[in-house]
Design a protein around this motif. Sequence first.
Motif, PDB file in Angstrom:
ATOM      1  N   MET A 175       6.719   4.587  -3.054  1.00 31.53           N
ATOM      2  CA  MET A 175       8.032   4.391  -3.655  1.00 31.53           C
ATOM      3  C   MET A 175       8.746   5.719  -3.889  1.00 31.53           C
ATOM      4  SD  MET A 175       7.138   1.299  -6.321  1.00 31.53           S
ATOM      5  CE  MET A 175       8.553   1.639  -7.358  1.00 31.53           C
ATOM      6  N   ASN A 176       7.976   6.793  -4.148  1.00 31.92           N
ATOM      7  CA  ASN A 176       8.591   8.103  -4.372  1.00 31.92           C
ATOM      8  C   ASN A 176       9.310   8.612  -3.128  1.00 31.92           C
ATOM      9  OD1 ASN A 176       5.888   8.243  -3.370  1.00 31.92           O
ATOM     10  ND2 ASN A 176       5.809  10.433  -3.799  1.00 31.92           N
ATOM     11  N   PHE A 177       8.762   8.320  -1.950  1.00 28.20           N
ATOM     12  CA  PHE A 177       9.398   8.760  -0.714  1.00 28.20           C
ATOM     13  C   PHE A 177      10.671   7.953  -0.429  1.00 28.20           C
ATOM     14  CE2 PHE A 177       5.119  10.339  -0.378  1.00 28.20           C
ATOM     15  CZ  PHE A 177       5.294  11.598   0.175  1.00 28.20           C
ATOM     16  N   ILE A 178      10.614   6.664  -0.732  1.00 27.41           N
ATOM     17  CA  ILE A 178      11.804   5.825  -0.541  1.00 27.41           C
ATOM     18  C   ILE A 178      12.917   6.269  -1.484  1.00 27.41           C
ATOM     19  CG2 ILE A 178      12.709   3.484  -0.785  1.00 27.41           C
ATOM     20  CD1 ILE A 178       9.911   2.506   0.116  1.00 27.41           C
ATOM     21  N   ALA A 179      12.574   6.453  -2.761  1.00 22.82           N
ATOM     22  CA  ALA A 179      13.573   6.899  -3.734  1.00 22.82           C
ATOM     23  C   ALA A 179      14.101   8.283  -3.356  1.00 22.82           C
ATOM     24  CB  ALA A 179      12.962   6.939  -5.134  1.00 22.82           C
ATOM     25  N   TRP A 251       3.807   2.554   8.537  1.00 20.03           N
ATOM     26  CA  TRP A 251       5.095   2.182   9.111  1.00 20.03           C
ATOM     27  C   TRP A 251       5.873   1.304   8.131  1.00 20.03           C
ATOM     28  CZ3 TRP A 251       4.339   0.470  14.932  1.00 20.03           C
ATOM     29  CH2 TRP A 251       3.678   1.496  15.630  1.00 20.03           C
ATOM     30  N   PHE A 252       5.168   0.323   7.558  1.00 22.69           N
ATOM     31  CA  PHE A 252       5.832  -0.673   6.723  1.00 22.69           C
ATOM     32  C   PHE A 252       6.040  -0.195   5.293  1.00 22.69           C
ATOM     33  CE2 PHE A 252       4.845  -3.302  10.280  1.00 22.69           C
ATOM     34  CZ  PHE A 252       5.696  -4.393  10.214  1.00 22.69           C
ATOM     35  N   ILE A 253       5.015   0.378   4.682  1.00 27.62           N
ATOM     36  CA  ILE A 253       5.130   0.701   3.254  1.00 27.62           C
ATOM     37  C   ILE A 253       6.105   1.841   3.009  1.00 27.62           C
ATOM     38  CG2 ILE A 253       3.242   2.402   3.038  1.00 27.62           C
ATOM     39  CD1 ILE A 253       2.511   0.855   0.409  1.00 27.62           C
ATOM     40  N   CYS A 254       6.242   2.748   3.983  1.00 28.86           N
ATOM     41  CA  CYS A 254       7.192   3.857   3.824  1.00 28.86           C
ATOM     42  C   CYS A 254       8.448   3.665   4.663  1.00 28.86           C
ATOM     43  CB  CYS A 254       6.518   5.180   4.170  1.00 28.86           C
ATOM     44  SG  CYS A 254       5.310   5.669   2.926  1.00 28.86           S
ATOM     45  N   LEU A 255       8.589   2.491   5.264  1.00 32.86           N
ATOM     46  CA  LEU A 255       9.798   2.152   6.029  1.00 32.86           C
ATOM     47  C   LEU A 255      10.102   3.220   7.072  1.00 32.86           C
ATOM     48  CD1 LEU A 255      11.981   0.867   3.044  1.00 32.86           C
ATOM     49  CD2 LEU A 255      10.215  -0.339   4.349  1.00 32.86           C
ATOM     50  N   PHE A 256       9.028   3.695   7.723  1.00 30.46           N
ATOM     51  CA  PHE A 256       9.058   4.674   8.809  1.00 30.46           C
ATOM     52  C   PHE A 256       9.353   6.107   8.371  1.00 30.46           C
ATOM     53  CE2 PHE A 256       9.554   0.603  10.979  1.00 30.46           C
ATOM     54  CZ  PHE A 256       8.537   0.713  11.917  1.00 30.46           C
ATOM     55  N   ILE A 257       9.479   6.360   7.040  1.00 27.27           N
ATOM     56  CA  ILE A 257       9.503   7.738   6.558  1.00 27.27           C
ATOM     57  C   ILE A 257       8.141   8.362   6.865  1.00 27.27           C
ATOM     58  CG2 ILE A 257       9.676   9.216   4.512  1.00 27.27           C
ATOM     59  CD1 ILE A 257      11.244   6.993   3.146  1.00 27.27           C
ATOM     60  N   ASP A 258       8.144   9.631   7.252  1.00 25.81           N
ATOM     61  CA  ASP A 258       6.904  10.335   7.565  1.00 25.81           C
ATOM     62  C   ASP A 258       6.257   9.801   8.832  1.00 25.81           C
ATOM     63  OD1 ASP A 258       5.141  12.424   6.949  1.00 25.81           O
ATOM     64  OD2 ASP A 258       3.693  11.048   6.071  1.00 25.81           O
ATOM     65  N   VAL A 259       6.982   8.964   9.556  1.00 32.40           N
ATOM     66  CA  VAL A 259       6.486   8.399  10.804  1.00 32.40           C
ATOM     67  C   VAL A 259       7.427   8.782  11.951  1.00 32.40           C
ATOM     68  CG1 VAL A 259       5.981   6.263  12.063  1.00 32.40           C
ATOM     69  CG2 VAL A 259       5.335   6.469   9.658  1.00 32.40           C
ATOM     70  N   LEU A 260       8.721   8.503  11.772  1.00 34.66           N
ATOM     71  CA  LEU A 260       9.734   8.786  12.791  1.00 34.66           C
ATOM     72  C   LEU A 260      10.675   9.901  12.316  1.00 34.66           C
ATOM     73  CD1 LEU A 260      10.632   5.122  13.818  1.00 34.66           C
ATOM     74  CD2 LEU A 260       9.189   6.733  15.071  1.00 34.66           C
ATOM     75  N   PRO A 261      11.396  10.548  13.235  1.00 37.66           N
ATOM     76  CA  PRO A 261      12.344  11.594  12.847  1.00 37.66           C
ATOM     77  C   PRO A 261      13.395  11.081  11.872  1.00 37.66           C
ATOM     78  CG  PRO A 261      11.978  11.613  15.222  1.00 37.66           C
ATOM     79  CD  PRO A 261      11.327  10.371  14.697  1.00 37.66           C
TER      80      PRO A 261
END
Length: 355
Positions: A175-179, A251-261
Amino acid sequence: MNKRANGHSAQPQSRINCPSSAKERLPSVDPYGFERGEDFDYESYEELMSEYLAVLTRRSIKWSKLLQGRSRVEKNMKVKRYVRKGVPNEHRTVVWMAASGAQEQLEKNPGYYRSLLDAQHDARLVDTIRTDLHRTFPDNVQFRRTAEPCLQSPLYNVLLAYGHHNKAVGYCQGMNFIAGYLIIIVKDEEKAFWLMDALLGRILPDFYTPAMLGLKTDQEVLGELVRVKVPAVWQLISDQGVMWTLLVSRWFICLFIDVLPVETVLRIWDCLFYEGSKILFRVALTLIRHNQEIILQGRNLPDICESFKLITKGPYVEDCHTFMQKIFNEPGSLSMATIAKLRATCRSRVEAEQS
């Protein structure tokens, strides 16, 4: 959580060091505050962005005419087409807030966000959030304590307020990365809070509750979709006895943050706020389908896990405009009725396993 992929910093197979002139023209930090790694290919980035900036300029003009200064976005085919083609940064806050329902909630609840911050706080929630603050985007200069202003403070406020607002969720890692992403883009912690509410409360319900039932269900749904649309990969995963959660949970929990550019993630989020969670399946299916030859080379669990990391890097995902066109073509039809039916089946299966 591993250090995030840095903007467009993929590692092409035959990378050539770019001329010093290109490095001198481009800063070592991207427009969102993320540091570019030593392997950052400045030459490829310049070439890519010269084309993409022309696209953004055209889109910006069209969005300005569409919005005409309003903070409302209608749901119709024209707007849907516009969203899929990308929302320029200067219009993102308005479009995300309007499309997700966050703007309506903000206007319906004046002072609510501040009241959550002014209330007495749960000590355990405070400690858990504080522990994760320094782990949030360590490669982003805006989140360092020495930054002025430092985004750790609004990040703490948003997470604390949301933890009290949605006690069933509270706070969990990811959640911290999403926020943090929301704060970077909207530059307003109250708006970031209401966008969190839209994502976690309506678009992705049960993703972040203690049982993570929604998250586990959607990972299983992806498996069922792969069985139909990319059967060879599904067969390999099944034969090796690999759980989908090992491959796609980040992929799902971070909504592709730290996964895709970062630019690609933002384009995905444009559609996520407008169209809902279906977009996550389209992205995942496209990555798997387009790269099935790489995945099928796997002979064991480590090979397969490594291939799922490999397919999220490189030119294919860096060219966000082309990639977003692919996700609406390559997977074929994907109706909400189909997803709803699969979710019901998979949720029952997950609940049975948990009980």
